[in-house]
Design an enzyme around this catalytic site. Structure first.
Site, mmCIF file in Angstrom:
data_model
loop_
_atom_site.group_PDB
_atom_site.id
_atom_site.type_symbol
_atom_site.label_atom_id
_atom_site.label_comp_id
_atom_site.label_asym_id
_atom_site.label_seq_id
_atom_site.Cartn_x
_atom_site.Cartn_y
_atom_site.Cartn_z
ATOM 1 N N ASP A 48 0.845 -1.380 -0.262
ATOM 2 C CA ASP A 48 0.121 0.272 0.103
ATOM 3 C C ASP A 48 0.581 1.654 -0.381
ATOM 4 O O ASP A 48 0.535 2.278 0.152
ATOM 5 C CB ASP A 48 -1.152 0.218 0.848
ATOM 6 C CG ASP A 48 -0.239 0.304 2.775
ATOM 7 O OD1 ASP A 48 0.544 0.102 2.659
ATOM 8 O OD2 ASP A 48 -0.987 -0.022 3.592
ATOM 9 N N SER A 49 2.369 1.227 -0.386
ATOM 10 C CA SER A 49 3.100 2.431 0.098
ATOM 11 C C SER A 49 3.223 2.692 -1.869
ATOM 12 O O SER A 49 2.906 4.058 -2.431
ATOM 13 C CB SER A 49 4.537 1.905 -0.001
ATOM 14 O OG SER A 49 4.939 0.446 -0.730
ATOM 15 N N ASP B 127 -0.895 -6.431 0.173
ATOM 16 C CA ASP B 127 -1.943 -5.482 0.941
ATOM 17 C C ASP B 127 -3.185 -4.746 1.088
ATOM 18 O O ASP B 127 -3.379 -4.842 -0.091
ATOM 19 C CB ASP B 127 -0.387 -3.797 1.069
ATOM 20 C CG ASP B 127 0.715 -4.581 2.345
ATOM 21 O OD1 ASP B 127 0.788 -5.185 2.980
ATOM 22 O OD2 ASP B 127 1.157 -3.161 2.400
ATOM 23 N N LYS C 98 -1.277 -8.999 3.122
ATOM 24 C CA LYS C 98 -0.357 -9.285 3.691
ATOM 25 C C LYS C 98 -1.584 -7.713 4.660
ATOM 26 O O LYS C 98 -1.823 -7.287 3.716
ATOM 27 C CB LYS C 98 0.687 -8.273 3.569
ATOM 28 C CG LYS C 98 1.784 -7.557 4.584
ATOM 29 C CD LYS C 98 3.345 -7.274 4.452
ATOM 30 C CE LYS C 98 3.000 -6.020 3.451
ATOM 31 N NZ LYS C 98 2.504 -5.040 4.493
ATOM 32 N N GLU D 146 -0.862 -5.323 8.417
ATOM 33 C CA GLU D 146 -0.331 -5.287 9.566
ATOM 34 C C GLU D 146 -1.444 -5.225 10.940
ATOM 35 O O GLU D 146 -2.569 -5.630 11.058
ATOM 36 C CB GLU D 146 -0.887 -3.184 9.230
ATOM 37 C CG GLU D 146 0.067 -3.124 7.865
ATOM 38 C CD GLU D 146 0.962 -1.803 7.837
ATOM 39 O OE1 GLU D 146 0.353 -0.823 9.109
ATOM 40 O OE2 GLU D 146 0.974 -0.944 6.890
ATOM 41 N N GLU E 137 9.116 -4.305 10.435
ATOM 42 C CA GLU E 137 9.652 -3.311 9.560
ATOM 43 C C GLU E 137 10.133 -1.721 10.989
ATOM 44 O O GLU E 137 9.611 -2.306 11.765
ATOM 45 C CB GLU E 137 8.627 -2.465 8.880
ATOM 46 C CG GLU E 137 8.897 -1.051 8.010
ATOM 47 C CD GLU E 137 8.616 -0.188 7.193
ATOM 48 O OE1 GLU E 137 7.172 -1.353 7.067
ATOM 49 O OE2 GLU E 137 7.895 0.864 7.152
HETATM 50 O O1 KIV Z 1 3.457 -1.027 1.885
HETATM 51 C C1 KIV Z 1 4.491 -1.974 1.422
HETATM 52 O O2 KIV Z 1 4.991 -1.406 0.199
HETATM 53 C C2 KIV Z 1 5.079 -2.659 2.900
HETATM 54 C C3 KIV Z 1 6.411 -2.862 2.819
HETATM 55 C C4 KIV Z 1 7.229 -1.196 2.667
HETATM 56 C C5 KIV Z 1 6.521 -3.724 3.602
HETATM 57 O O3 KIV Z 1 4.749 -2.969 3.631
#
Ligand code: KIV
Length: 288
Positions: free
Chosen positions: A66-67, A105, A135, A137, A204
């Site tokens: 989600d970056s 994510d 993924k 969090e 992280e």
């Molecule tokens: O959103 C993302 O790119 C991430 C990574 C930095 C692990 O969660």
């Protein structure tokens, strides 16, 4: 060295992937056995079809992080990222890859309310993208959700330590675990996520010692980012490691200066357009 080749002969936009068996969540989990990982897990973020093609031969996993909120959409954080964004980019990355496991994510707000809400969101992501894992969090609070998903056919990657979706609670993106109490919470979080069945865990932005303690304490492979070389694998945001941004976190190593190289190429193009030296005969059509 990869045995995969990119076949772009049919179409630049939709190349034909060489048929192959993708890396699976159990295969990633099995990399760590008896607390040891012979072959560290290589993971990078990917958000587009073409970048997925370029990264796939070298990576075990591609993360549609989600970056992308900041990297692709210029958002101030990952909080405003939507399911629609994650599904569209997830599907593009699956189309551009054939070897790496693609994980997507779960965006903020799509899984926290209940395990059932998480299942609805995760199953939508898997159906719409074709990815093989999600993924999410969070530590102890998310353990029941991770267990619920894994028992219902959804492989989950955990994410503890600095969790960017919680930036408003954490108060910033600084490294975590400087106080003893917080160190204990992070290690407990990793243990909870591990016991809940996550097939690997992203750790992280924590002090190096915490990352190596977690790597020793949990059964699942630990994928570090701003963590420690002793982790069972590493992940970076691809645009950061390629040098697309002037400002990056301390833990990023730049393997190239793409921003500089793009600037040089575009300056040359602009000069040639202005001097009418582009296009030349090589780039124009003449009567047969
Ligand atoms: O959103 C993302 O790119 C991430 C990574 C930095 C692990 O969660």
């Amino acid at each position: 060295m990869s045995t995969f080749t990119i076949d772009t002969s049919t179409s630049r936009a939709t190349p034909t992937p060489v048929p192959g068996k993708r890396t699976t969540a159990p295969a990633i989990r099995a990399r760590k056995s008896g607390g040891k990982t012979e072959q560290p897990v290589v993971m990078l973020t990917a958000y587009t079809m073409r970048m997925a093609q370029l990264l796939d031969p070298y990576c075990d996993m591609l993360l549609v992080g989600d970056s992308l909120g900041q990297v692709i959409y210029g958002l101030p954080s990952t909080i405003p990222v939507t399911m629609e964004m994650m599904c569209a980019h997830g599907a593009a990355v699956v189309r551009g890859s054939w070897h790496a496991l693609v994980a997507v994510d779960m965006p903020f707000g799509s899984y926290e309310a209940s395990p059932e809400a998480a299942f609805e969101s995760a199953s939508r992501i898997m159906k719409e993208t074709g990815c093989a894992a999600v993924k999410l969090e969070g530590g102890e609070a998310m353990a029941p959700t991770i267990e619920f998903l894994t028992h219902r056919g959804i492989p989950v990657i955990g994410h503890v330590g600095l969790t960017p979706q919680a930036v408003n609670v954490l108060g910033g993106y600084g490294a975590r675990g400087r106080e003893d109490a917080e160190k204990k919470t992070i290690i407990d979080d990793a243990r909870a996520v591990d016991q809940a069945g996550a097939f690997c865990i992203v750790v992280e932005g924590v002090l190096e010692g915490i990352a190596s303690d977690i790597t020793k304490a949990v059964a699942a492979p630990v994928i570090g980012i701003g963590a420690a070389a002793q982790c069972d694998g590493q992940v970076l945001v691809t645009d950061d490691m390629l040098g697309m941004f002037e400002r990056t976190p301390r833990f990023v190593k730049r393997y190239d200066d793409l921003a500089g190289r793009i600037g040089d190429a575009v300056r040359n193009y602009a000069d040639e357009v202005r001097s009418r030296s582009f296009p030349t005969a090589d780039q124009t059509y003449q009567p047969k």
